[in-house]
Design an enzyme around this catalytic site. Structure first.
Site, PDB file in Angstrom:
ATOM      1  N   LYS A   1       0.858  -1.188   0.000  1.00 31.77           N
ATOM      2  CA  LYS A   1       0.000   0.000   0.000  1.00 31.77           C
ATOM      3  C   LYS A   1       0.884   1.224   0.000  1.00 31.77           C
ATOM      4  CE  LYS A   1      -4.483   0.915   0.408  1.00 31.77           C
ATOM      5  NZ  LYS A   1      -5.609   0.010   0.052  1.00 31.77           N
TER       6      LYS A   1
HETATM    7  N1  GLU Z   1      -7.366   0.134  -3.165  1.00 34.10           N
HETATM    8  C1  GLU Z   1      -8.129  -1.049  -3.434  1.00 34.10           C
HETATM    9  C2  GLU Z   1      -8.169  -1.943  -2.214  1.00 34.10           C
HETATM   10  O1  GLU Z   1      -7.972  -1.503  -1.095  1.00 34.10           O
HETATM   11  C3  GLU Z   1      -7.674  -1.753  -4.701  1.00 34.10           C
HETATM   12  C4  GLU Z   1      -6.269  -2.239  -4.704  1.00 34.10           C
HETATM   13  C5  GLU Z   1      -5.797  -2.784  -6.057  1.00 34.10           C
HETATM   14  O2  GLU Z   1      -6.606  -2.896  -6.961  1.00 34.10           O
HETATM   15  O3  GLU Z   1      -4.620  -3.095  -6.141  1.00 34.10           O
HETATM   16  O4  GLU Z   1      -8.482  -3.103  -2.294  1.00 34.10           O
END
Ligand code: GLU
Length: 423
Positions: free
Chosen positions: A112
């Protein structure tokens, strides 16, 4: 073993994640070595991002990228732009991505990123310079086989386009698979924008069917009206459910006859992005959570359902569209009340699932129809729900802890097969 004695504070998302991890580790009988490996992020990068603002001054922003675990494949996870971004939050969100990818069985680890900023206060030019500079500083972290960002709170297709372009310039060739959630013309996937909300809808249907409740005429409330909340609300209404309340930063909007979600989305889009002034009875975000509805979808942000309000929640099912909307010490209260909670790492995994499909299509140099994307994503979500449900029955535990048991079990098994260092 250390996890047996650990205590965790509840408003810190990493600690909140860890107390669930501890419980699952205990059920799995995880050895201390694996426990210590899996609780620690493999990589945490903090950068200072200098940006020339429109008025000529230079402002320095703090940026993060955490790779929690890359045992199952390249790390995957969004990038968040918010004033609340901090290392502990990004660490928790990265770990949740590891468990999320494992629970739905896609070949990714978890990561993240985030930049501490208020994107609403930045001009388009400032946002572009900030995003490109962050990408420059993360060029050694990102990569289609290493770490693949995506949108999260405060970011969307435009930011992903800038990341794709900047990364491609730095490596010297076009590299669409380095990031997902891109605009369609740039290698995005049909169905990606709707994917998280669609997964929330599919999970809601699965949960209701376990409880023998028909979605038709069943009531619900949705907290948050961004991408996830608004699309969840729209798709739930399309199942015949009555959405009695929605909310955003401006507060809650209630209509006992049901809110017209298409009208609310159109209103938001023509109203600078908020629901301010939308015709409905005004309630607070707190009141929305406590409404007498069958399904509650918290799709706003962390720490919304706490030990203070959990006892007043009347919903039979909670489907977590947001990451971490329930703090750990509220779990027990919800369990005691017999509320079925479809946890974040399962309920909102539709987004990363279609991100995976986008990455696959980019690597194939081919495009799937929306029908194919949706069909495959629905199948992934239903299969994952059943696996988690089966684990919850087998161990007589909540769906949340069952989701951790399923995912931590997989990641620990791979860690054993590969050795301690993963990548
Ligand atoms: N931000 C989204 C999540 O928390 C998508 C992450 C992604 O598609 O890599 O799942």
């Amino acid at each position: 073993m250390s996890q047996k004695t650990a205590t965790h504070s509840n408003d810190n998302p990493f600690e909140s994640m860890m107390s669930r991890f501890d419980e699952a580790a205990r059920i799995l009988g995880l050895d201390e070595g694996s426990y210590n490996v899996l609780k620690s992020p493999q990589k945490s990068v903090i950068v200072s991002i200098p940006v020339t603002m429109d008025n000529g001054t230079v402002q320095v922003f703090e940026g993060f990228r955490v790779v929690h675990n890359a045992n199952l494949g390249p790390s995957k996870g969004g990038i968040r732009y918010s004033m609340d971004v901090n290392l502990d939050e990004v660490k928790a969100l990265a770990a949740w991505m590891t468990w999320k990818c494992a629970v739905v069985g896609i070949p990714y680890g978890g990561g993240k990123g985030g930049i501490k900023c208020d994107p609403r206060k930045l001009s388009k030019g400032e946002l572009e310079r900030l995003t490109r500079a962050y990408t420059d500083l993360m060029v050694d972290v990102f990569g289609p086989d290493k770490d693949i960002p995506a949108p999260d709170m405060g970011t969307g297709q435009q930011e992903m386009a800038w990341i794709m372009d900047e990364y491609s310039k730095l490596v010297g060739y076009s590299s669409p698979a380095v990031v997902t959630g891109k605009p369609l013309v740039l290698g995005g996937s049909l169905g990606r924008v709707e994917a998280t909300g669609r997964g929330v809808m599919v999970s809601t249907r699965s949960a209701l069917s376990k409880l023998g409740i028909s979605p038709v005429g069943c009531t619900c409330a949705v907290q948050g009206f961004g991408n996830v909340g608004s699309i969840s609300a729209k798709l739930l209404a399309m199942q015949g459910m009555k959405v009695l309340a929605i909310s955003d930063v401006t507060g809650g909007y209630y209509n006992p006859e049901g809110i017209d979600i298409e009208a609310a989305i159109a209103y938001r889009d023509s109203n600078g992005g908020t629901l301010e002034g939308f015709k409905a009875e005004r309630i607070s975000n707190e009141q929305l959570l406590e409404l007498d509805v069958t399904v509650l979808v918290p799709a706003a942000m962390e720490n919304q359902i706490t030990a203070d309000n959990a006892d007043r929640i009347k919903a039979k099912v909670i489907v977590e569209g947001a990451n971490g909307p329930t703090v750990a010490n509220a779990d027990e209260i919800l369990n005691r009340k017999g509320i079925m909670v479809v946890p974040d790492i399962l309920a909102n995994a539709g987004g990363v699932t279609v991100s995976y499909f986008e990455w696959v299509q980019n690597r194939l140099g081919y495009f799937w129809t929306e029908e194919r994307v949706n069909r495959r994503a629905d199948r992934v979500m239903k299969t994952a729900f059943e696996a988690v449900y089966a684990a919850s029955q087998k161990h007589n535990i909540s769906m949340r802890i069952a989701a951790y048991v399923v995912s931590i079990g997989k990641v620990a098994e791979v860690e054993k097969l590969r050795g301690k260092f993963g990548i």
